[in-house]
Scaffold this active site. Structure first.
Site, PDB file in Angstrom:
ATOM      1  N   ASP A 186      -6.645  -6.331   4.788  1.00  0.00           N
ATOM      2  CA  ASP A 186      -5.996  -5.016   4.693  1.00  0.00           C
ATOM      3  C   ASP A 186      -5.995  -4.369   6.063  1.00  0.00           C
ATOM      4  O   ASP A 186      -7.059  -4.106   6.630  1.00  0.00           O
ATOM      5  CB  ASP A 186      -6.772  -4.166   3.669  1.00  0.00           C
TER       6      ASP A 186
ATOM      7  N   HIS B 195      -8.572   1.082  -3.698  1.00  0.00           N
ATOM      8  CA  HIS B 195      -9.450   0.833  -2.546  1.00  0.00           C
ATOM      9  C   HIS B 195     -10.123   2.153  -2.206  1.00  0.00           C
ATOM     10  O   HIS B 195      -9.501   3.058  -1.657  1.00  0.00           O
ATOM     11  CB  HIS B 195      -8.560   0.316  -1.390  1.00  0.00           C
TER      12      HIS B 195
ATOM     13  N   SER C 206       0.837  -1.199   0.000  1.00  0.00           N
ATOM     14  CA  SER C 206       0.000   0.000   0.000  1.00  0.00           C
ATOM     15  C   SER C 206       0.872   1.248   0.000  1.00  0.00           C
ATOM     16  O   SER C 206       1.676   1.452   0.913  1.00  0.00           O
ATOM     17  CB  SER C 206      -0.899   0.020   1.234  1.00  0.00           C
TER      18      SER C 206
ATOM     19  N   MET D  62     -11.497  -5.670   6.031  1.00  0.00           N
ATOM     20  CA  MET D  62     -10.599  -4.752   6.741  1.00  0.00           C
ATOM     21  C   MET D  62     -10.204  -5.371   8.079  1.00  0.00           C
ATOM     22  O   MET D  62     -11.074  -5.814   8.842  1.00  0.00           O
ATOM     23  CB  MET D  62     -11.296  -3.407   6.991  1.00  0.00           C
TER      24      MET D  62
ATOM     25  N   MET E 175      -9.083   8.116  -0.020  1.00  0.00           N
ATOM     26  CA  MET E 175      -9.895   8.492   1.157  1.00  0.00           C
ATOM     27  C   MET E 175     -10.389   9.919   0.976  1.00  0.00           C
ATOM     28  O   MET E 175      -9.651  10.780   0.514  1.00  0.00           O
ATOM     29  CB  MET E 175      -9.038   8.427   2.422  1.00  0.00           C
TER      30      MET E 175
ATOM     31  N   ASP F 267      -4.881   3.687  -1.716  1.00  0.00           N
ATOM     32  CA  ASP F 267      -5.953   4.020  -0.784  1.00  0.00           C
ATOM     33  C   ASP F 267      -6.515   5.402  -1.068  1.00  0.00           C
ATOM     34  O   ASP F 267      -5.850   6.407  -0.837  1.00  0.00           O
ATOM     35  CB  ASP F 267      -5.421   3.960   0.653  1.00  0.00           C
TER      36      ASP F 267
ATOM     37  N   HIS G  73      -1.357  -1.216  -4.142  1.00  0.00           N
ATOM     38  CA  HIS G  73      -2.634  -0.903  -3.493  1.00  0.00           C
ATOM     39  C   HIS G  73      -2.696   0.611  -3.247  1.00  0.00           C
ATOM     40  O   HIS G  73      -1.804   1.189  -2.633  1.00  0.00           O
ATOM     41  CB  HIS G  73      -2.694  -1.669  -2.174  1.00  0.00           C
TER      42      HIS G  73
ATOM     43  N   MET H   6     -12.213   4.379  -0.167  1.00  0.00           N
ATOM     44  CA  MET H   6     -12.843   4.626   1.143  1.00  0.00           C
ATOM     45  C   MET H   6     -13.502   5.993   1.061  1.00  0.00           C
ATOM     46  O   MET H   6     -13.023   6.977   1.633  1.00  0.00           O
ATOM     47  CB  MET H   6     -11.768   4.558   2.242  1.00  0.00           C
TER      48      MET H   6
HETATM   49  C1  DX5 Z   1      -6.172   1.650   5.834  1.00  0.00           C
HETATM   50  C2  DX5 Z   1      -5.814   1.306   4.421  1.00  0.00           C
HETATM   51  C3  DX5 Z   1      -4.711   0.341   4.331  1.00  0.00           C
HETATM   52  C4  DX5 Z   1      -3.405   0.847   4.895  1.00  0.00           C
HETATM   53  C5  DX5 Z   1      -2.743  -0.335   5.526  1.00  0.00           C
HETATM   54  O1  DX5 Z   1      -7.416   2.254   5.881  1.00  0.00           O
HETATM   55  O2  DX5 Z   1      -6.917   0.754   3.731  1.00  0.00           O
HETATM   56  O3  DX5 Z   1      -4.516  -0.098   2.985  1.00  0.00           O
HETATM   57  O4  DX5 Z   1      -2.542   1.387   3.952  1.00  0.00           O
HETATM   58  O5  DX5 Z   1      -1.611   0.100   6.177  1.00  0.00           O
HETATM   59  P1  DX5 Z   1      -0.834  -0.836   7.204  1.00  0.00           P
HETATM   60  O6  DX5 Z   1      -0.375  -2.034   6.429  1.00  0.00           O
HETATM   61  O7  DX5 Z   1       0.281   0.021   7.680  1.00  0.00           O
HETATM   62  O8  DX5 Z   1      -1.801  -1.203   8.293  1.00  0.00           O
HETATM   63 ZN    ZN Z   2      -6.476  -0.162   1.745  1.00  0.00          ZN
END
Ligand code: DX5
Ligand code: ZN
Length: 222
Positions: A174, A65, A8, A136, A36, A34, A32, A67
């Site tokens: 994740d 991903h 990620s 998650m 947000m 993220d 990956h 969010m």
């Molecule tokens: C959190 C993200 C993850 C995050 C994971 O909301 O969806 O993808 O990057 O990070 P680590 O591996 O550090 O928990």
């Molecule tokens: Zn993620």
């Protein structure tokens, strides 16, 4: 089940994304990403313009991903841009069937994400509409949080649901995935592993990916 590792970039240096992607390109399966929005989760990261830039410069397929609120409106655009997988959250989608179909129609794999407190069973009927189920293992929003073991029984139940369904739906975990926790996830039935800090906080991100993969393969009995 084939083990796949998805570093990620949330834990990478955002000002050097091309280099950070290149650091794992030879050993990882996915990058990956993220997305947000500061509403669905209390954090704000990147959106479609950065994904479009990454698509031009990164050698790995992108696993986006989302969010975000209103994924029904935004998700198809990520697939149209060229993301290989687009995951929307069950808690945010108002028309998940329509949106998952739009993602697939645009040529991407369709993923459905589920937060730690959301049960998987109500979504069993959606399995024909998805290529990957994301469970998650932290509350979404931030990297670097401790892994939630309370999700492991759900990973097992999800693996059974998928087996009963009969097609090859990937099961992704994740959040807090590390050398210490990846074995438990693989043993419970996960086969796609997102790792942010465990990869990008390591001195050698590529070596971290290799190590995570071998631990997952060992635990899943391969
Ligand atoms: C959190 C993200 C993850 C995050 C994971 O909301 O969806 O993808 O990057 O990070 P680590 O591996 O550090 O928990
Ligand atoms: Zn993620």
């Amino acid at each position: 089940m084939t083990v796949q590792i998805a570093p990620s970039i949330l834990a990478a240096d955002f000002a050097r994304l091309t280099d950070e992607a290149a650091a794992v390109a030879a050993v990882a399966d996915w990058l990956h990403v993220d997305v947000m929005d500061g509403h669905f989760v209390p954090n704000l990261t990147i959106g479609l313009p950065v994904v479009e830039a990454l698509l031009k410069h990164a050698d790995l397929p992108l696993d986006c991903h989302l969010m975000i609120e209103d994924p029904d409106r935004w998700a198809p655009g990520y697939a149209e841009a060229g993301a290989r997988n687009v995951t929307i959250h069950a808690e945010a989608a108002r028309g998940p069937v329509r949106t998952l179909r739009a993602i697939r129609a645009a040529g991407a794999r369709a993923g459905l994400g589920i937060n730690p407190a959301t049960p998987v069973e109500p979504y069993a009927d959606l399995l024909p509409e998805i290529d990957m189920l994301l469970l998650m293992t932290v509350e979404p929003g931030y990297g670097g949080q401790p892994f939630l073991d309370l999700v492991l029984p759900k990973v097992r139940r999800a693996r059974k649901l998928i087996a009963g369904h009969g097609t090859a739906i990937w099961l992704q975990v994740d959040g807090g995935v590390s050398e210490e926790t990846i074995g438990r996830c693989a043993e419970a039935g996960a086969d796609v592993f997102v790792a942010g800090s465990a990869v990008y906080s390591a001195d050698d991100p590529a070596a971290a990916v290799r190590s995570l993969r071998s631990l997952a393969e060992r635990a899943s009995g391969r």
